[in-house]
Enzyme design. Structure first.
Site, mmCIF file in Angstrom:
data_model
loop_
_atom_site.group_PDB
_atom_site.id
_atom_site.type_symbol
_atom_site.label_atom_id
_atom_site.label_comp_id
_atom_site.label_asym_id
_atom_site.label_seq_id
_atom_site.Cartn_x
_atom_site.Cartn_y
_atom_site.Cartn_z
ATOM 1 N N SER A 48 0.850 -1.190 0.000
ATOM 2 C CA SER A 48 0.000 0.000 0.000
ATOM 3 C C SER A 48 0.886 1.241 0.000
ATOM 4 C CB SER A 48 -0.918 -0.023 1.222
ATOM 5 O OG SER A 48 -1.831 -1.086 1.092
ATOM 6 N N GLY A 49 0.234 2.403 -0.032
ATOM 7 C CA GLY A 49 0.991 3.652 -0.074
ATOM 8 C C GLY A 49 1.028 4.260 -1.470
ATOM 9 N N HIS A 50 0.409 3.553 -2.451
ATOM 10 C CA HIS A 50 0.424 4.026 -3.842
ATOM 11 C C HIS A 50 -0.966 4.426 -4.320
ATOM 12 C CE1 HIS A 50 4.377 2.411 -3.698
ATOM 13 N NE2 HIS A 50 3.960 1.166 -3.635
ATOM 14 N N LYS A 65 4.274 -5.598 -10.293
ATOM 15 C CA LYS A 65 5.396 -4.671 -10.434
ATOM 16 C C LYS A 65 6.683 -5.407 -10.048
ATOM 17 C CE LYS A 65 3.729 -1.368 -7.678
ATOM 18 N NZ LYS A 65 2.562 -2.072 -7.099
ATOM 19 N N HIS A 94 8.835 3.878 -3.516
ATOM 20 C CA HIS A 94 8.859 3.417 -2.135
ATOM 21 C C HIS A 94 9.738 4.273 -1.258
ATOM 22 C CE1 HIS A 94 7.791 -0.130 -4.507
ATOM 23 N NE2 HIS A 94 6.906 -0.257 -3.564
#
Lengths: 204, 325
Positions: free
Chosen positions: B54-56, B104, B215
């Site tokens: 997560s975080g995208h 990815k 990241h």
């Protein structure tokens, strides 16, 4: 090692990783994205929570359960690598209630094989395999010398500092990765140091 | 660190629950997992699954819906989900036609998906994996990361799958799209992981980091911040080296999380102008936050070399939370 000692080992490892959570994340900061400590802590915490539920499992099934929990809860690259290692040890110890002599080296070599396959990596790439592989070799036919095993893990961990990382996000740094110790090698060192501590306590 | 959140370790759960709460008719979360699927699957089609740390956001759950993904798997922030989560997604969307996983290029993601594929195979489900590696900042092609170009691959692959194409055909077009997609990014500020609380790297006020991933990892070069025109040129110079001449293009200008839309359009303008000057035909342009890196300020450019086939699927209808056309 019997199933009770294995549980003790896992509990001590979890406590150790939780104590060193920030240190592992800081090391990962240099090579990756800085969350190895958080991820390992989460994974082993889930293992310790599971131990009460897995009360009646054989040693082999316990190791398999630990493996699948680590895959699920650690995530990232460390999850499948640690998870595969535990699952392979579990498979190698089928029907064995007490790991002795050659069962140690059999279990550990299967784990090393699993890590190498899963990570498509070999020793010298600056990963946790650089700890697991010398540790597996330190288990000879006879009863293990826990001091030798601990020192093999320590030397393996230290050696990653001089390596050009070939796998994982650290590999993007190329030559710049030299001078940084691999966080996965450090967490593996803690794992084996706690194994040695557990087993030595049992001998006394 | 200031963030809108409760327990930092529950931030992903909060996001997933919020996304479903706001889009109940369209999305659901598989019980006991961090997998988001379409509420209603289209019958007899190949399942398209993507996922990752997560975080995208909006990637990847924001792209679940008709014409794009069937399921998205969310890991902890910047951490690949475990193989068991990918397996749950595969099982949920397989309708006997097989499942394609769009991944990815990160070791963790690839390893977990490979494990999930082995488990799915044992259950008789056919799967294929296509690895996305559009980041030209990394010179070693094997190590190239998947960044914003991923969403174009998801869009095109999803549109093709919607037509009832076979797993083999869907995989072919996904691979072709990957081969024709290239990206590169710059960061103006680093990002801060909710559970860590400190910036992922230090960057002085007047500096920018070139060739960052998504990241918060360090980039390949650090230099003084330059104008939008110069940033566009810097990124295009690298990307165009690997884009065949003559082919028409799709352009994606992607904000990394904390870059205002006004700046994104300034860069889009500079990029399009420079491409036109080089006689490149920009057929489609997309500007916005498609693949972010938490609260990082910065931008990525992606170019996709189009042929008729890819152009058609790129323009096909899509109904997801984030991308509707």
């Amino acid at each position: 090692m019997n199933v009770e000692q294995a549980k003790q080992w896992l509990r001590q490892t979890s406590a150790r990783l939780s104590e060193h959570k920030d240190e592992l994340s800081t090391l990962d900061h240099a090579l990756g994205d800085g969350d190895h400590g958080v991820n390992m802590h989460r994974g082993f915490q889930a293992v310790v929570e599971g131990l009460d539920e897995w009360e009646d499992l054989s040693l082999s099934s316990l190791m398999q359960k630990v493996g699948s929990t680590l895959v699920s809860k650690v995530g990232g690259a460390a999850g499948p690598l640690y998870g595969t290692a535990f699952m392979r040890m579990g498979a190698a110890w089928k029907g064995i209630e007490q790991v002795n002599g050659s069962a140690w080296s059999e279990g550990l070599s299967k784990a090393v094989e699993g890590i190498a396959q899963r990570g498509k990596t070999s020793t010298g790439d600056g990963t946790l395999l650089d700890v697991w592989s010398p540790v597996a070799e330190a288990f000879t036919e006879g009863e293990p010398s826990w001091d030798n095993i601990e020192s093999a893990a320590y030397k393996g961990m230290e050696a990653t500092e001089e390596m050009v990382v070939k796998k994982g996000r650290g590999a993007l740094l190329g030559e710049q990765s030299v001078g940084h110790i691999d966080p996965g090698a450090v967490s593996s060192y803690y794992l084996f140091q706690e194994l040695a501590n557990t087993m030595k306590a049992g001998e006394q | 660190m200031k963030k809108l959140m409760n327990d930092p370790e529950q931030i992903v759960t909060g996001f997933l629950e919020g996304l479903v709460a706001a889009n109940r008719e369209q999305l659901q979360r598989l019980e006991d997992t961090d997998v988001i699927t379409r509420r209603v699957l289209k019958p007899q089609k190949v399942g398209i699954v993507s996922g990752g740390g997560s975080g995208h956001e909006p990637a990847h759950a924001g792209y679940v819906g008709a014409g794009m993904l069937d399921a998205a798997v969310a890991g902890e922030v910047f951490t690949s989900p475990g193989a068991d989560q990918f397996l749950s997604a595969i099982q949920a969307v397989d309708q006997g036609e097989g499942v394609l996983l769009l991944v990815k290029n990160y070791n963790g993601d690839v390893m977990n998906v490979e494990m999930a594929q082995e488990m799915a195979e044992a259950e008789g489900i056919s799967t294929e994996m296509v690895i996305i590696n559009d980041d030209v900042a990394v010179s070693d092609v094997k190590q190239r990361r998947g960044i914003a170009g991923t969403v174009l691959v998801q869009k095109i692959t999803g549109a093709l799958a919607e037509t009832g194409a076979s797993l083999k055909e869907v995989k072919r077009v996904a691979e072709k799209t990957v081969n024709q997609t290239r990206s590169m990014s710059v960061a103006l500020t680093p990002c801060t992981l909710p559970a860590v609380g400190q910036p992922s790297f230090d960057l002085a006020d007047e500096e920018m980091e070139v060739g960052i991933g998504i990241h918060g990892e360090r980039g390949v070069d650090r230099r003084e911040v330059v104008t939008s025109e110069e940033i566009a040129k810097l990124l295009l110079d690298h990307i165009l080296e690997e884009i065949p001449e003559q082919m028409p293009l799709a352009l994606l200008v992607n904000g990394m999380g904390s870059t205002p839309l006004i700046e994104q359009y300034v860069l889009a303008n500079d990029t399009i102008k420079q491409l036109e000057k080089k006689d490149r035909d920009v057929q489609h342009a997309f500007v916005g936050e498609y693949m972010t890196s938490l609260d990082m300020a910065g931008i990525s450019l992606t170019l996709l070399a189009l042929d008729e086939e890819l152009s058609g699927y790129l323009q096909a209808p899509v109904q997801t939370v984030q991308w509707k056309q």
